[in-house]
Write a protein that holds these residues in place. Sequence first.
Motif, PDB file in Angstrom:
ATOM      1  N   PHE A 258      43.409  45.409  59.821  1.00  0.00           N
ATOM      2  CA  PHE A 258      42.872  45.334  58.460  1.00  0.00           C
ATOM      3  C   PHE A 258      43.097  46.650  57.721  1.00  0.00           C
ATOM      4  O   PHE A 258      43.483  46.658  56.547  1.00  0.00           O
ATOM      5  CB  PHE A 258      41.377  45.004  58.524  1.00  0.00           C
ATOM      6  CG  PHE A 258      40.710  44.860  57.180  1.00  0.00           C
ATOM      7  CD1 PHE A 258      40.807  43.675  56.467  1.00  0.00           C
ATOM      8  CD2 PHE A 258      39.973  45.904  56.640  1.00  0.00           C
ATOM      9  CE1 PHE A 258      40.186  43.535  55.225  1.00  0.00           C
ATOM     10  CE2 PHE A 258      39.351  45.775  55.408  1.00  0.00           C
ATOM     11  CZ  PHE A 258      39.460  44.589  54.694  1.00  0.00           C
ATOM     12  N   VAL A 259      42.876  47.763  58.407  1.00  0.00           N
ATOM     13  CA  VAL A 259      43.066  49.081  57.789  1.00  0.00           C
ATOM     14  C   VAL A 259      44.507  49.258  57.322  1.00  0.00           C
ATOM     15  O   VAL A 259      44.772  49.873  56.283  1.00  0.00           O
ATOM     16  CB  VAL A 259      42.686  50.205  58.775  1.00  0.00           C
ATOM     17  CG1 VAL A 259      43.041  51.574  58.198  1.00  0.00           C
ATOM     18  CG2 VAL A 259      41.198  50.152  59.106  1.00  0.00           C
ATOM     19  N   LYS A 260      45.447  48.701  58.069  1.00  0.00           N
ATOM     20  CA  LYS A 260      46.862  48.897  57.757  1.00  0.00           C
ATOM     21  C   LYS A 260      47.375  47.987  56.642  1.00  0.00           C
ATOM     22  O   LYS A 260      48.516  48.137  56.200  1.00  0.00           O
ATOM     23  CB  LYS A 260      47.701  48.686  59.024  1.00  0.00           C
ATOM     24  CG  LYS A 260      47.490  49.774  60.068  1.00  0.00           C
ATOM     25  CD  LYS A 260      48.411  49.592  61.255  1.00  0.00           C
ATOM     26  CE  LYS A 260      48.259  50.730  62.246  1.00  0.00           C
ATOM     27  NZ  LYS A 260      49.194  50.611  63.382  1.00  0.00           N
ATOM     28  N   MET A 261      46.548  47.069  56.181  1.00  0.00           N
ATOM     29  CA  MET A 261      46.961  46.216  55.069  1.00  0.00           C
ATOM     30  C   MET A 261      47.096  47.057  53.800  1.00  0.00           C
ATOM     31  O   MET A 261      46.427  48.087  53.650  1.00  0.00           O
ATOM     32  CB  MET A 261      45.960  45.082  54.881  1.00  0.00           C
ATOM     33  CG  MET A 261      45.921  44.105  56.055  1.00  0.00           C
ATOM     34  SD  MET A 261      44.606  42.869  55.914  1.00  0.00           S
ATOM     35  CE  MET A 261      45.206  41.917  54.518  1.00  0.00           C
ATOM     36  N   PRO A 262      47.979  46.658  52.869  1.00  0.00           N
ATOM     37  CA  PRO A 262      48.291  47.497  51.703  1.00  0.00           C
ATOM     38  C   PRO A 262      47.080  47.996  50.913  1.00  0.00           C
ATOM     39  O   PRO A 262      47.039  49.162  50.516  1.00  0.00           O
ATOM     40  CB  PRO A 262      49.177  46.583  50.852  1.00  0.00           C
ATOM     41  CG  PRO A 262      49.848  45.692  51.847  1.00  0.00           C
ATOM     42  CD  PRO A 262      48.825  45.444  52.914  1.00  0.00           C
ATOM     43  N   ALA A 263      46.102  47.135  50.688  1.00  0.00           N
ATOM     44  CA  ALA A 263      44.952  47.543  49.870  1.00  0.00           C
ATOM     45  C   ALA A 263      44.174  48.676  50.524  1.00  0.00           C
ATOM     46  O   ALA A 263      43.703  49.597  49.846  1.00  0.00           O
ATOM     47  CB  ALA A 263      44.032  46.344  49.625  1.00  0.00           C
ATOM     48  N   GLN A 264      44.042  48.614  51.842  1.00  0.00           N
ATOM     49  CA  GLN A 264      43.311  49.669  52.549  1.00  0.00           C
ATOM     50  C   GLN A 264      44.185  50.911  52.751  1.00  0.00           C
ATOM     51  O   GLN A 264      43.704  52.048  52.640  1.00  0.00           O
ATOM     52  CB  GLN A 264      42.820  49.162  53.902  1.00  0.00           C
ATOM     53  CG  GLN A 264      41.614  48.242  53.831  1.00  0.00           C
ATOM     54  CD  GLN A 264      41.890  46.944  53.121  1.00  0.00           C
ATOM     55  OE1 GLN A 264      41.392  46.710  52.020  1.00  0.00           O
ATOM     56  NE2 GLN A 264      42.706  46.081  53.733  1.00  0.00           N
ATOM     57  N   ALA A 265      45.457  50.697  53.043  1.00  0.00           N
ATOM     58  CA  ALA A 265      46.365  51.833  53.212  1.00  0.00           C
ATOM     59  C   ALA A 265      46.423  52.669  51.939  1.00  0.00           C
ATOM     60  O   ALA A 265      46.577  53.892  51.990  1.00  0.00           O
ATOM     61  CB  ALA A 265      47.760  51.340  53.588  1.00  0.00           C
ATOM     62  N   ALA A 266      46.261  52.011  50.791  1.00  0.00           N
ATOM     63  CA  ALA A 266      46.285  52.733  49.514  1.00  0.00           C
ATOM     64  C   ALA A 266      45.120  53.716  49.407  1.00  0.00           C
ATOM     65  O   ALA A 266      45.247  54.774  48.777  1.00  0.00           O
ATOM     66  CB  ALA A 266      46.248  51.743  48.353  1.00  0.00           C
ATOM     67  N   LEU A 267      43.991  53.376  50.017  1.00  0.00           N
ATOM     68  CA  LEU A 267      42.857  54.303  50.018  1.00  0.00           C
ATOM     69  C   LEU A 267      43.199  55.561  50.813  1.00  0.00           C
ATOM     70  O   LEU A 267      42.828  56.678  50.429  1.00  0.00           O
ATOM     71  CB  LEU A 267      41.618  53.633  50.613  1.00  0.00           C
ATOM     72  CG  LEU A 267      41.013  52.463  49.835  1.00  0.00           C
ATOM     73  CD1 LEU A 267      39.798  51.921  50.572  1.00  0.00           C
ATOM     74  CD2 LEU A 267      40.627  52.895  48.429  1.00  0.00           C
TER      75      LEU A 267
END
Length: 386
Positions: free
Chosen positions: A331-340
């Motif tokens: 989940f962390v590696k998904m684009p929305a989280q990676a952007a954080l």
Amino acid sequence: MRQPNKHGSGGEGHPLLATVLVVLLVVGLGVAWFQARSRVDRQGDQAAGKCVEGPATIPIIASPDIAEVLGEIAKRYNATRPVVRDHCVTVSVRPSDSKVVLEGLRGTWDTESMGPHPVAWIPQSSLWAAELTTGKPNAVEGSPDSLASSPVVLAMRSEFADNAAGKLAWSDLPGLAKRPNAMADFGLPTWGPLRLAMPVGVAADATVLSAQAIAAGVSRTSGPLTAAQAESRPVADGIKAVLDAAPTTPEGAAAPAAVAISRADPRRGMHAVPITEQQLYLLARTGAVDTSMRAFFPSGATPVADYPVLRLADDKVSAAQSDGVVDFVDFVKMPAQAALLTGLGFRTERAQPSMGNSAVSFPAVRDPLARPEAAASAAITKLVFR
């Protein structure tokens, strides 16, 4: 004369009609089977959604520099109401100093003073994985996955960075540390000797990783540093020379040292300090250091803080909790989280920070330092924290 059977009775019949009926029957059976299967799948999903096995909490300890953003991502993850192995899982992330965590995992975990026993540990770098597994080889489940990364640089003033470009390698630092007028080599004779801070207090990963880069340079190795190389006399002497010459740093940490460098008179103050690129980026973005500071990449292989996810193999950790860590990392590696993460200056597998600032430009790291053998990493760490 015999009349034909108008109703199609008898032995002749209509083969086309019979074929159509057979096809319809097969299709009908197929539809019924898929509908039945769909009902079973939905019932399974509903059962999972009801947490057949009950709730499961997943406490994670992370390096303080990444713990806060991971805590925010954990809130997003929990909001999706994840189910793992029929458990409704909830992830919590808390910061802690790696030395404290290591001591607890090596010995007896004190829940009163240290909180719940972690299911996973995300230190700033793999040097802590080496420290843990050297004493407890089976302490970590599988191969650790890197959640983010940040190269280690030398934070220094722009005058030094401009003059040192192409002239300063990691392997040069021991020799420069011994010379009283080393800064003259970089056109800065009034600055005196090289005053390179080497903080060994809280979150000193950058110091240890820079020592690994020095060791690799002194050993002239392009592969993983071996235990024999790390324990050799040239490496030990080189690291000792740098540490002995290092000035005392504020709070024993890299960030306060970088702030001090940006504010002090370079003729009397510190000149450089190993720090992660991400930390220097934030210091510049928040104005903690002025626009004179730069991230300098010495020649030679670049050490990198890799934020490994250590899933702990312990009888206190269930299969659902361990699998929950894997699900959370995905989940962390998904684009929305990676952007954080990239927004705070971390690098990820799929994305890099889009914009730099006065101190950091996020150049490509073309020659990352190979991860040392576990015994070699432990030997270098011992030299630094002597």
